[in-house]
Design a protein around this motif. Structure first.
Motif, PDB file in Angstrom:
ATOM      1  N   ALA A  43       0.816  -1.215   0.000  1.00 20.31           N
ATOM      2  CA  ALA A  43       0.000   0.000   0.000  1.00 20.31           C
ATOM      3  C   ALA A  43       0.845   1.259   0.000  1.00 20.31           C
ATOM      4  O   ALA A  43       0.310   2.366  -0.203  1.00 20.31           O
ATOM      5  N   ARG A  44       2.161   1.151   0.221  1.00 18.60           N
ATOM      6  CA  ARG A  44       3.028   2.318   0.261  1.00 18.60           C
ATOM      7  C   ARG A  44       3.948   2.401  -0.948  1.00 18.60           C
ATOM      8  O   ARG A  44       4.919   3.151  -0.948  1.00 18.60           O
ATOM      9  N   THR A  45       3.629   1.626  -1.989  1.00 14.61           N
ATOM     10  CA  THR A  45       4.359   1.742  -3.240  1.00 14.61           C
ATOM     11  C   THR A  45       3.878   2.985  -3.992  1.00 14.61           C
ATOM     12  O   THR A  45       2.754   3.456  -3.784  1.00 14.61           O
ATOM     13  N   PRO A  46       4.709   3.568  -4.863  1.00 13.72           N
ATOM     14  CA  PRO A  46       4.308   4.784  -5.583  1.00 13.72           C
ATOM     15  C   PRO A  46       3.006   4.633  -6.372  1.00 13.72           C
ATOM     16  O   PRO A  46       2.173   5.546  -6.385  1.00 13.72           O
ATOM     17  N   ALA A  47       2.817   3.491  -7.033  1.00  8.63           N
ATOM     18  CA  ALA A  47       1.613   3.307  -7.845  1.00  8.63           C
ATOM     19  C   ALA A  47       0.356   3.313  -6.988  1.00  8.63           C
ATOM     20  O   ALA A  47      -0.633   3.985  -7.311  1.00  8.63           O
ATOM     21  N   VAL A  48       0.382   2.570  -5.881  1.00  9.36           N
ATOM     22  CA  VAL A  48      -0.774   2.527  -5.000  1.00  9.36           C
ATOM     23  C   VAL A  48      -0.971   3.882  -4.328  1.00  9.36           C
ATOM     24  O   VAL A  48      -2.111   4.316  -4.091  1.00  9.36           O
ATOM     25  N   GLY A  49       0.117   4.572  -4.020  1.00  4.67           N
ATOM     26  CA  GLY A  49       0.000   5.901  -3.432  1.00  4.67           C
ATOM     27  C   GLY A  49      -0.714   6.870  -4.353  1.00  4.67           C
ATOM     28  O   GLY A  49      -1.498   7.716  -3.898  1.00  4.67           O
ATOM     29  N   THR A  50      -0.465   6.761  -5.653  1.00  9.37           N
ATOM     30  CA  THR A  50      -1.169   7.609  -6.612  1.00  9.37           C
ATOM     31  C   THR A  50      -2.656   7.302  -6.628  1.00  9.37           C
ATOM     32  O   THR A  50      -3.502   8.215  -6.659  1.00  9.37           O
ATOM     33  N   VAL A  51      -2.996   6.020  -6.593  1.00  5.28           N
ATOM     34  CA  VAL A  51      -4.414   5.628  -6.558  1.00  5.28           C
ATOM     35  C   VAL A  51      -5.068   6.129  -5.272  1.00  5.28           C
ATOM     36  O   VAL A  51      -6.190   6.651  -5.289  1.00  5.28           O
ATOM     37  N   ARG A  52      -4.379   5.981  -4.153  1.00  4.59           N
ATOM     38  CA  ARG A  52      -4.936   6.408  -2.869  1.00  4.59           C
ATOM     39  C   ARG A  52      -5.155   7.924  -2.844  1.00  4.59           C
ATOM     40  O   ARG A  52      -6.187   8.407  -2.343  1.00  4.59           O
ATOM     41  N   ALA A  53      -4.207   8.686  -3.370  1.00  3.43           N
ATOM     42  CA  ALA A  53      -4.381  10.138  -3.403  1.00  3.43           C
ATOM     43  C   ALA A  53      -5.618  10.516  -4.203  1.00  3.43           C
ATOM     44  O   ALA A  53      -6.373  11.432  -3.825  1.00  3.43           O
ATOM     45  N   GLY A  54      -5.841   9.811  -5.312  1.00  5.83           N
ATOM     46  CA  GLY A  54      -7.037  10.084  -6.099  1.00  5.83           C
ATOM     47  C   GLY A  54      -8.315   9.733  -5.357  1.00  5.83           C
ATOM     48  O   GLY A  54      -9.299  10.480  -5.418  1.00  5.83           O
ATOM     49  N   LEU A  55      -8.297   8.614  -4.629  1.00  2.97           N
ATOM     50  CA  LEU A  55      -9.478   8.216  -3.862  1.00  2.97           C
ATOM     51  C   LEU A  55      -9.757   9.194  -2.726  1.00  2.97           C
ATOM     52  O   LEU A  55     -10.913   9.550  -2.466  1.00  2.97           O
ATOM     53  N   GLN A  56      -8.706   9.629  -2.040  1.00  2.00           N
ATOM     54  CA  GLN A  56      -8.896  10.532  -0.900  1.00  2.00           C
ATOM     55  C   GLN A  56      -9.365  11.908  -1.349  1.00  2.00           C
ATOM     56  O   GLN A  56     -10.284  12.484  -0.752  1.00  2.00           O
ATOM     57  N   ARG A 125     -10.150 -10.162   5.307  1.00  3.27           N
ATOM     58  CA  ARG A 125      -9.238  -9.757   4.238  1.00  3.27           C
ATOM     59  C   ARG A 125      -9.787  -8.575   3.444  1.00  3.27           C
ATOM     60  O   ARG A 125      -9.040  -7.641   3.116  1.00  3.27           O
ATOM     61  N   TRP A 126     -11.067  -8.569   3.117  1.00  2.00           N
ATOM     62  CA  TRP A 126     -11.621  -7.484   2.309  1.00  2.00           C
ATOM     63  C   TRP A 126     -11.515  -6.150   3.041  1.00  2.00           C
ATOM     64  O   TRP A 126     -11.195  -5.120   2.444  1.00  2.00           O
ATOM     65  N   ARG A 127     -11.749  -6.167   4.372  1.00  2.00           N
ATOM     66  CA  ARG A 127     -11.655  -4.939   5.148  1.00  2.00           C
ATOM     67  C   ARG A 127     -10.204  -4.493   5.279  1.00  2.00           C
ATOM     68  O   ARG A 127      -9.903  -3.292   5.256  1.00  2.00           O
ATOM     69  N   ALA A 128      -9.293  -5.453   5.426  1.00  3.64           N
ATOM     70  CA  ALA A 128      -7.876  -5.121   5.528  1.00  3.64           C
ATOM     71  C   ALA A 128      -7.368  -4.488   4.235  1.00  3.64           C
ATOM     72  O   ALA A 128      -6.602  -3.516   4.267  1.00  3.64           O
ATOM     73  N   VAL A 129      -7.796  -5.020   3.096  1.00 10.21           N
ATOM     74  CA  VAL A 129      -7.364  -4.466   1.811  1.00 10.21           C
ATOM     75  C   VAL A 129      -7.864  -3.032   1.648  1.00 10.21           C
ATOM     76  O   VAL A 129      -7.120  -2.140   1.245  1.00 10.21           O
ATOM     77  N   LEU A 130      -9.138  -2.785   1.982  1.00 12.71           N
ATOM     78  CA  LEU A 130      -9.693  -1.431   1.867  1.00 12.71           C
ATOM     79  C   LEU A 130      -8.996  -0.460   2.820  1.00 12.71           C
ATOM     80  O   LEU A 130      -8.709   0.689   2.465  1.00 12.71           O
ATOM     81  N   THR A 131      -8.726  -0.914   4.054  1.00 16.34           N
ATOM     82  CA  THR A 131      -8.063  -0.051   5.039  1.00 16.34           C
ATOM     83  C   THR A 131      -6.668   0.337   4.578  1.00 16.34           C
ATOM     84  O   THR A 131      -6.259   1.499   4.692  1.00 16.34           O
ATOM     85  N   ALA A 132      -5.932  -0.639   4.043  1.00 15.92           N
ATOM     86  CA  ALA A 132      -4.575  -0.355   3.572  1.00 15.92           C
ATOM     87  C   ALA A 132      -4.592   0.511   2.315  1.00 15.92           C
ATOM     88  O   ALA A 132      -3.765   1.426   2.167  1.00 15.92           O
ATOM     89  N   LEU A 133      -5.536   0.265   1.417  1.00 15.82           N
ATOM     90  CA  LEU A 133      -5.585   0.993   0.154  1.00 15.82           C
ATOM     91  C   LEU A 133      -6.025   2.438   0.348  1.00 15.82           C
ATOM     92  O   LEU A 133      -5.364   3.379  -0.123  1.00 15.82           O
ATOM     93  N   VAL A 134      -7.147   2.655   1.034  1.00 16.38           N
ATOM     94  CA  VAL A 134      -7.750   3.989   1.117  1.00 16.38           C
ATOM     95  C   VAL A 134      -7.066   4.854   2.170  1.00 16.38           C
ATOM     96  O   VAL A 134      -6.849   6.052   1.959  1.00 16.38           O
ATOM     97  N   PHE A 135      -6.697   4.256   3.314  1.00 13.38           N
ATOM     98  CA  PHE A 135      -6.163   5.048   4.427  1.00 13.38           C
ATOM     99  C   PHE A 135      -4.667   4.843   4.659  1.00 13.38           C
ATOM    100  O   PHE A 135      -4.112   5.461   5.570  1.00 13.38           O
ATOM    101  N   ASN A 136      -4.047   3.966   3.883  1.00 12.36           N
ATOM    102  CA  ASN A 136      -2.656   3.570   4.167  1.00 12.36           C
ATOM    103  C   ASN A 136      -2.562   3.081   5.607  1.00 12.36           C
ATOM    104  O   ASN A 136      -1.634   3.430   6.352  1.00 12.36           O
ATOM    105  N   GLY A 137      -3.539   2.271   6.009  1.00 10.05           N
ATOM    106  CA  GLY A 137      -3.592   1.774   7.372  1.00 10.05           C
ATOM    107  C   GLY A 137      -2.629   0.626   7.605  1.00 10.05           C
ATOM    108  O   GLY A 137      -2.319  -0.147   6.706  1.00 10.05           O
ATOM    109  N   PHE A 138      -2.153   0.532   8.820  1.00  9.82           N
ATOM    110  CA  PHE A 138      -1.317  -0.598   9.232  1.00  9.82           C
ATOM    111  C   PHE A 138      -1.868  -1.108  10.559  1.00  9.82           C
ATOM    112  O   PHE A 138      -2.385  -0.333  11.373  1.00  9.82           O
TER     113      PHE A 138
END
Length: 305
Positions: A43-56, A125-138
């Motif tokens: 979730a902290r890779t540049p590509a995913v970070g770009t997606v997360r910024a767009g979602l936020q 797993r589905w909630r963990a994926v969303l938390t990591a993707l949208v919020f960069n949660g750990f």
């Protein structure tokens, strides 16, 4: 059930009803396997970070600002501050994280990791994926034990700022409770500043049990305080007290103004509820039921005027 199926059950140590023939008390004890923490490095890779910024910026913030009426103050106090830092906030609702992410300057929001309860946000797993993707949660263990507790210092060393809710769980009545030592430990150990963030109104806007805010765009407030920096030789408990006092004063400014800012050690200060005077009981009841849709309020005095 045919004879063939009954034979299969019997060969699998089951009776004809499908029940185990060996009592559980007679089965050999096995050491339970330790569940591996959910991986979040992807979730902290540049590509995913770009997606997360767009979602936020394109979905999360517009939605949050549509269903509530946020009042953000103290952003100017972050001028000149560079990461990594630890944002320490009180916690009353699932609205708290979207409000902070949407109100932070982009230079912090794009490099922010959010500590989330491992037993809730990472138990499916589905909630963990969303938390990591949208919020960069750990994942963070609420009791402070487990392997996931070590991710926070690693993230700070890698240059990521953190958003932590050191109360450990959402408030039961909208009142702020005692903060734990975890955030102070990180700041003192790694020498990073802590920024107190006081959130008011989110309990009334979306308390426990609700999956969507109440109608009417309830007013909520997000207040950022001055960074609290560990001093040389300061103990973790002393720093945690300074941080708790700063958060309590900031929390009180919403409705008590200068009086609470000058007398933060009286019963109006929620940092130490165990030491609160009896007057605190009526304030707790009032805080949990106060209207949150007010459009005007007196300006809180910050002590700078």
């Amino acid at each position: 059930m045919g004879i063939r199926d009954e034979v299969k059950l019997l060969t699998r140590s089951r009776d004809w009803r499908g029940r185990a023939r060996t009592p559980r008390t007679a089965e050999p004890w096995e050491l339970p396997t330790e569940q591996r923490p959910f991986p979040t490095a992807w979730a902290r890779t540049p590509a995913v970070g770009t997606v997360r910024a767009g979602l936020q910026r394109g979905l999360l913030k517009p939605t949050t600002w549509t269903v509530t009426a946020p009042d953000v103050e103290g952003i100017d106090l972050l001028d000149g501050l560079r990461g990594p830092v630890v944002f320490v906030a009180n916690h009353a609702s699932h609205l708290d994280t979207p409000l902070i992410l949407g109100s932070l300057p982009h230079r912090f929001a794009r490099r922010l990791a959010v500590g989330a309860a491992a037993d809730y946000f990472f138990n499916h797993r589905w909630r963990a994926v969303l938390t990591a993707l949208v919020f960069n949660g750990f994942p963070v263990e609420r009791d402070g034990r487990g392997k996931t507790a070590s991710q926070a210092p690693q993230l700070l060393r890698a240059g990521w700022s953190l958003l932590l809710f050191p109360e450990g769980t959402r408030s039961q009545d909208g009142w702020m409770t005692r903060i734990r030592l975890g955030s102070a430990y990180l700041c003192c150990r790694l020498g990073v500043p802590a920024v107190p963030v006081a959130i008011r109104g989110t309990y009334a806007a979306m308390p426990r049990g609700r999956t969507w805010p109440v109608p009417g765009r309830p007013r909520v407030s997000v207040r950022y305080g001055r960074p609290v920096i560990p001093m040389e030789g300061e103990s973790i408990r002393d720093f945690n007290k300074r941080l708790a006092d700063a958060l309590a004063r900031l929390w009180n400014e919403e409705d008590l103004g200068w009086y609470a800012a000058q007398r933060a050690d009286v019963s109006t200060a929620p940092a130490d509820p165990a030491a609160a005077a009896p007057a605190g009981s009526w304030r707790r009841s009032w805080a949990s039921s106060r209207p949150s849709a007010a459009t005007q309020r007196p300006r809180a005095w910050t002590g700078d005027a």
